[in-house]
Design a protein around this motif. Structure first.
Motif, PDB file in Angstrom:
ATOM      1  N   TYR A   1      -8.008   1.891   7.349  1.00 32.65           N
ATOM      2  CA  TYR A   1      -7.024   1.617   6.302  1.00 32.65           C
ATOM      3  C   TYR A   1      -7.596   1.631   4.896  1.00 32.65           C
ATOM      4  O   TYR A   1      -6.853   1.448   3.947  1.00 32.65           O
ATOM      5  CB  TYR A   1      -6.353   0.256   6.590  1.00 32.65           C
ATOM      6  CG  TYR A   1      -5.374   0.310   7.745  1.00 32.65           C
ATOM      7  CD1 TYR A   1      -5.829   0.310   9.064  1.00 32.65           C
ATOM      8  CD2 TYR A   1      -4.003   0.377   7.519  1.00 32.65           C
ATOM      9  CE1 TYR A   1      -4.945   0.370  10.133  1.00 32.65           C
ATOM     10  CE2 TYR A   1      -3.106   0.432   8.576  1.00 32.65           C
ATOM     11  CZ  TYR A   1      -3.571   0.425   9.876  1.00 32.65           C
ATOM     12  OH  TYR A   1      -2.697   0.487  10.927  1.00 32.65           O
TER      13      TYR A   1
ATOM     14  N   PRO B   1      -7.595   0.389  14.895  1.00 31.10           N
ATOM     15  CA  PRO B   1      -6.195   0.239  15.272  1.00 31.10           C
ATOM     16  C   PRO B   1      -5.802   1.012  16.540  1.00 31.10           C
ATOM     17  O   PRO B   1      -6.239   2.144  16.733  1.00 31.10           O
ATOM     18  CB  PRO B   1      -5.462   0.839  14.059  1.00 31.10           C
ATOM     19  CG  PRO B   1      -6.422   1.819  13.461  1.00 31.10           C
ATOM     20  CD  PRO B   1      -7.795   1.305  13.762  1.00 31.10           C
ATOM     21  N   LEU B   2      -5.040   0.331  17.377  1.00 32.95           N
ATOM     22  CA  LEU B   2      -4.237   0.960  18.425  1.00 32.95           C
ATOM     23  C   LEU B   2      -5.024   1.727  19.476  1.00 32.95           C
ATOM     24  O   LEU B   2      -4.638   2.834  19.854  1.00 32.95           O
ATOM     25  CB  LEU B   2      -3.178   1.881  17.774  1.00 32.95           C
ATOM     26  CG  LEU B   2      -2.094   1.132  16.981  1.00 32.95           C
ATOM     27  CD1 LEU B   2      -1.170   2.099  16.271  1.00 32.95           C
ATOM     28  CD2 LEU B   2      -1.289   0.207  17.892  1.00 32.95           C
ATOM     29  N   LYS B   3      -6.102   1.124  19.948  1.00 34.10           N
ATOM     30  CA  LYS B   3      -6.859   1.784  20.999  1.00 34.10           C
ATOM     31  C   LYS B   3      -7.437   0.744  21.954  1.00 34.10           C
ATOM     32  O   LYS B   3      -7.980  -0.268  21.504  1.00 34.10           O
ATOM     33  CB  LYS B   3      -7.995   2.607  20.360  1.00 34.10           C
ATOM     34  CG  LYS B   3      -8.485   3.753  21.219  1.00 34.10           C
ATOM     35  CD  LYS B   3      -9.624   4.498  20.547  1.00 34.10           C
ATOM     36  CE  LYS B   3      -9.160   5.503  19.515  1.00 34.10           C
ATOM     37  NZ  LYS B   3     -10.271   6.332  18.971  1.00 34.10           N
TER      38      LYS B   3
ATOM     39  N   VAL C   1      -1.796   5.649   9.518  1.00 37.57           N
ATOM     40  CA  VAL C   1      -3.200   5.557   9.931  1.00 37.57           C
ATOM     41  C   VAL C   1      -3.349   5.868  11.410  1.00 37.57           C
ATOM     42  O   VAL C   1      -4.334   6.474  11.842  1.00 37.57           O
ATOM     43  CB  VAL C   1      -3.780   4.166   9.584  1.00 37.57           C
ATOM     44  CG1 VAL C   1      -5.175   3.994  10.165  1.00 37.57           C
ATOM     45  CG2 VAL C   1      -3.784   3.958   8.077  1.00 37.57           C
ATOM     46  N   GLY C   2      -2.367   5.451  12.197  1.00 40.94           N
ATOM     47  CA  GLY C   2      -2.380   5.771  13.623  1.00 40.94           C
ATOM     48  C   GLY C   2      -3.511   5.098  14.371  1.00 40.94           C
ATOM     49  O   GLY C   2      -4.045   4.078  13.935  1.00 40.94           O
ATOM     50  N   ALA C   3      -3.888   5.686  15.512  1.00 42.05           N
ATOM     51  CA  ALA C   3      -4.917   5.100  16.369  1.00 42.05           C
ATOM     52  C   ALA C   3      -6.289   5.545  15.907  1.00 42.05           C
ATOM     53  O   ALA C   3      -6.504   6.720  15.608  1.00 42.05           O
ATOM     54  CB  ALA C   3      -4.691   5.516  17.812  1.00 42.05           C
ATOM     55  N   GLY C   4      -7.207   4.582  15.837  1.00 42.30           N
ATOM     56  CA  GLY C   4      -8.604   4.933  15.590  1.00 42.30           C
ATOM     57  C   GLY C   4      -8.944   5.274  14.151  1.00 42.30           C
ATOM     58  O   GLY C   4     -10.100   5.532  13.833  1.00 42.30           O
ATOM     59  N   GLY C   5      -7.956   5.293  13.276  1.00 50.43           N
ATOM     60  CA  GLY C   5      -8.249   5.588  11.876  1.00 50.43           C
ATOM     61  C   GLY C   5      -8.700   4.344  11.143  1.00 50.43           C
ATOM     62  O   GLY C   5      -9.023   3.332  11.764  1.00 50.43           O
TER      63      GLY C   5
ATOM     64  N   GLU D   1      -3.302   4.103  22.203  1.00 48.11           N
ATOM     65  CA  GLU D   1      -4.214   4.915  23.016  1.00 48.11           C
ATOM     66  C   GLU D   1      -4.802   4.040  24.118  1.00 48.11           C
ATOM     67  O   GLU D   1      -5.368   2.984  23.838  1.00 48.11           O
ATOM     68  CB  GLU D   1      -5.351   5.470  22.153  1.00 48.11           C
ATOM     69  CG  GLU D   1      -4.918   6.380  21.027  1.00 48.11           C
ATOM     70  CD  GLU D   1      -4.360   7.699  21.538  1.00 48.11           C
ATOM     71  OE1 GLU D   1      -5.037   8.337  22.377  1.00 48.11           O
ATOM     72  OE2 GLU D   1      -3.231   8.065  21.120  1.00 48.11           O
TER      73      GLU D   1
END
Lengths: 519, 519
Positions: free
Chosen positions: B438, A241-243, B432-436, A67
């Protein structure tokens, strides 16, 4: 400002200026130098392991994407051929690697005092002061919110210690200064109390632009001169994660366009915002870092960048972050291997979870600092003064950590393992023979003054001498020392016209209201 | 003896026995294991440097020679073809290397509990308790001379912590026991309060023979069984520079003849009893060690030996010994390289100059412990409990050091840098993807209990929680913990007939007057 007198007096250099450059006489510290690691790094991964972590990072960027909460960044990456869907950006390995290969493997950053120029990359290693804790703690005052006076104290320590190469972020957040003008006051102090490399927080366009302008003015540079080479830097963190959030990407792009370095440091705590397994957390972290670097290299090919690691783990019982653990060390070493694979400089940190400068704080900090060394880190953030997982900056801890940093500097000197004839000392061994001693022999006399690391804080006296002198534990010794350093502090010289330009700029920007705030 | 009841009760095993084997519930410690270093050692010397240090050691032995204050040793080496003139023995490279090549590169030592067998050599690493300080120190009682009660306290700590593999020398010297019988009382306690590998001081024929006999009796072994493999060991120090004294050589020869291991550890402080230059100090140390090993291999070809390093430096201002310095680290690493070249196991130490278990004690100890790891040490002496350059043993420091030792054990586990599909966790990252986060995902749930190092002493709570709970610094936490460990201690089981044989032997030898003393 009450400190201005001191600054003006010292601008001509002279004794005070020399003292400031050499470090005053409070302690007998090592001179300014940039250590170069002579050892091969510790590499837990074999070649296949490196490839597997890399491939996972590439798969993350290609199949899951990241993102980017910055429309401009998304638009640019779309033009570059990435798959952009809303704020999700997917990029493939060819693109990422083509972009990363444009980045220089090594570069310099030149602050207003060119003698404080640092090298980032290769086997060079530089140390940065503690950055960004909201609070301060010391033996006398306990824990309290950061304020401007404490900020200035840490700036003086940052300048004083020759083993600190960079005046990074704010050692404490000075909450008594309004956020709209905080960066102006802080950078004014940083640029006048120190002459070392400075950092800009990527927290909004105005702040980033203001800091660049202030660094330019403090250096007496034209706009072209400023952009001709790195003069300062920013560090951005992804929101794992991933932002990547808006202001971080915005600040990074602003610096990249003016050829100023950007360090990209994902903050991936395994088990919380990253997988519970360390190589997975490292792969995620690298994917996040590489995506930002690809963007910056597309915008400004060849601009200086570095990859930071901040991969540790949480305590699975409490959720508390842990630092300086075995897992932290391995993550740092693995990241070091991968960042060498990508060919850019790497950043790591000197960190701990301890709340006070006690035994735990030092074993955690030593673990993280030695991991940084073993990883071949080029830039060690928070190298002095960090406590409570980054929530506290402590002056005692700052002084204690500097002793360890000096030992790392000495450890890097080839003299410590040289094997020339003079080092092997066969003639001295023959001269002294059996049962004699080496104190008096010429070989010792010729070398004793520089033969060994000489501590400023460690107390090597025997128990009785130490006890008779008050039985003072390390933290208390560091407390006395930091106070004396502050009392004797002389700011480094700054040319009058530069100081004037800086002062005028701050006044003008304050009049304009500084930077907008959200509250 | 008042403790006998407890010992007899526990010999049948059962709950108490199991508890003793697993460590009682005072702390949640890691199980017994022998760490295996997966990393390549840090090697400051290139091949030429290794050769140059080796050649210097050989030249020392050939051209200067070494004093062997033991007529039997001189006679044997004369027969072996060495040039012996009075007590000076000169040996050439061919002889030394021929003898060293007879020594095994790896061997085991099996104590009375075969589950506590240790491996010495290869990439294995074992930790030894603090040995030989004359004094004790703790937070409550301060510094005081060693006594028998304190000796027993340290034996209990040695047994309690699974990360301590060997019950080395006396953690404190029990001066309230007459020297003629001290070894009898100490070994009785060591062999009943612990079931780990034991050590004999080489301080006279009777003491060495008594200890071997007691180890044999405690193990329920015939004389042939005792000699069939290593059951205990001795450590001898040369009198640097270039001197081996009578009792050390005597003890070493007695053990070698019965195929029990001898660790040879010269104590070479650069600038005092060794050259002020580190590679020279290392070359001298190796010459001293190799000369003793050549003697032992000539007497008992293939007998188990190891080379120890105790090369540090003195503070050239005060003459005080320094430990855990950069020079100490490099000396340890260089020695590691040379000892690998000679193909025998190597010993180093966990040491510091600090007087109390404060910050300094931990940075110095961490430096020396990480140097031990980086050097590829097989045996780390004084790994827990050492203060004041070896003049003080401290229970708080013991507990603190064990936390660091556990972290080193965990650091050695390949799980910390594994790159299998499950470790790289791509599926979890996609899930989990973005912003989630774990915390909740299955990949975390399946692993969270064993994913990370779990400390027993480090406090990872935030400042407020820590402060509300009394704001207890590390040394004080360690103090409380060691007392609880002692209060809850259950000795390991020992078969009744072995205990009886030991008791009888001690009584008989005391009746005979024990060992002769010089005073």
């Amino acid at each position: 400002m009450s400190d201005d007198q001191g600054r003006k007096r010292s601008r001509a250099g002279g004794r005070a200026g020399n003292q400031a450059r050499a470090g005053t006489a409070v302690i007998d510290q090592m001179p300014w130098r940039i250590p170069v690691l002579p050892d091969a790094p510790v590499e837990p991964l074999d070649a296949e392991g490196v490839q597997r972590v890399h491939s996972t990072a590439m798969r993350i960027l290609k199949e899951i994407g990241i993102e980017m909460l910055n429309p401009e960044a998304c638009e640019i990456l779309k033009q570059a051929g990435c798959k952009v869907s809303g704020t999700n950006v997917k990029m493939d390995e060819d693109f990422v690697m083509e972009m990363v290969r444009k980045a220089p493997s090594q570069f310099t950053i030149t602050p207003r005092n060119p003698e404080r120029e640092i090298i980032l990359g290769g086997r060079h290693m530089v140390f940065v002061n503690v950055s960004s804790p909201p609070n301060a703690w010391d033996l006398e005052r306990g824990k309290r919110s950061g304020d401007f006076e404490t900020f200035k104290e840490f700036m003086k320590l940052t300048q004083y210690f020759n083993c600190i190469h960079i005046a990074g972020g704010y050692p404490v957040e000075p909450i008594d200064i309004h956020p709209s003008v905080r960066h102006l006051d802080c950078l004014f102090e940083k640029l006048t109390l120190t002459d070392k490399v400075c950092h800009a927080y990527s927290l909004g366009a105005e702040r980033v632009e203001d800091v660049m302008e202030m660094v330019r003015l403090a250096g007496g540079l034209s706009h072209d001169e400023f952009e001709a080479k790195p003069r300062m830097y920013t560090n951005i963190n992804s929101v794992s994660p991933l932002k990547h959030d808006y202001p971080m990407l915005d600040g990074a792009m602003r610096l990249a366009r003016r050829r100023q370095p950007v360090v990209v440091t994902p903050f991936t705590l395994a088990g919380a915002m990253a997988p519970v397994t360390m190589s997975g957390a490292v792969a995620l972290s690298l994917a996040e870092a590489l995506s930002a670097i690809a963007l910056l290299q597309y915008i400004s090919p060849g601009c200086p960048v570095a990859i930071g690691t901040f991969t540790s783990n949480v305590d699975m019982k409490s959720g508390a972050p842990a630092f300086g653990t075995p897992e932290y060390m391995r993550a740092t070493q693995m990241t070091g291997q991968l960042v060498r694979f990508y060919g850019v400089p790497q950043r790591s940190s000197g960190v701990c979870a301890a709340n006070v400068p006690d035994g735990q704080s030092m074993w955690e900090t030593c673990n993280s600092l030695w991991a940084a060394v073993q990883a071949g880190s080029n830039m060690v953030y928070h190298a002095a003064g960090w406590l409570e997982g980054g929530l506290i900056a402590s002056p005692e801890k700052f002084v204690m950590d500097c002793e360890v940093l000096q030992m790392i500097q000495r450890y890097c000197e080839p003299q410590t393992f040289a094997t020339g004839d003079d080092d092997l000392a066969f003639d001295a061994i023959r001269e002294v023979g059996a049962g004699g001693h080496y104190f008096g022999c010429q070989h010792t006399q010729d070398r004793y003054q520089t033969a060994f690391y000489s501590p400023f804080l460690a107390d090597w006296r025997n128990y009785e001498a130490w006890h008779q002198d008050g039985a003072v534990w390390t933290a208390e010794r560091a407390h006395r020392m930091y106070k004396q350093i502050l009392a004797d502090f002389t700011p480094p010289p700054i040319e009058g016209d530069r100081l004037e330009a800086l002062t005028r700029f701050v006044a003008q920007r304050k009049q304009e209201g500084g930077a907008p705030t959200d509250f």
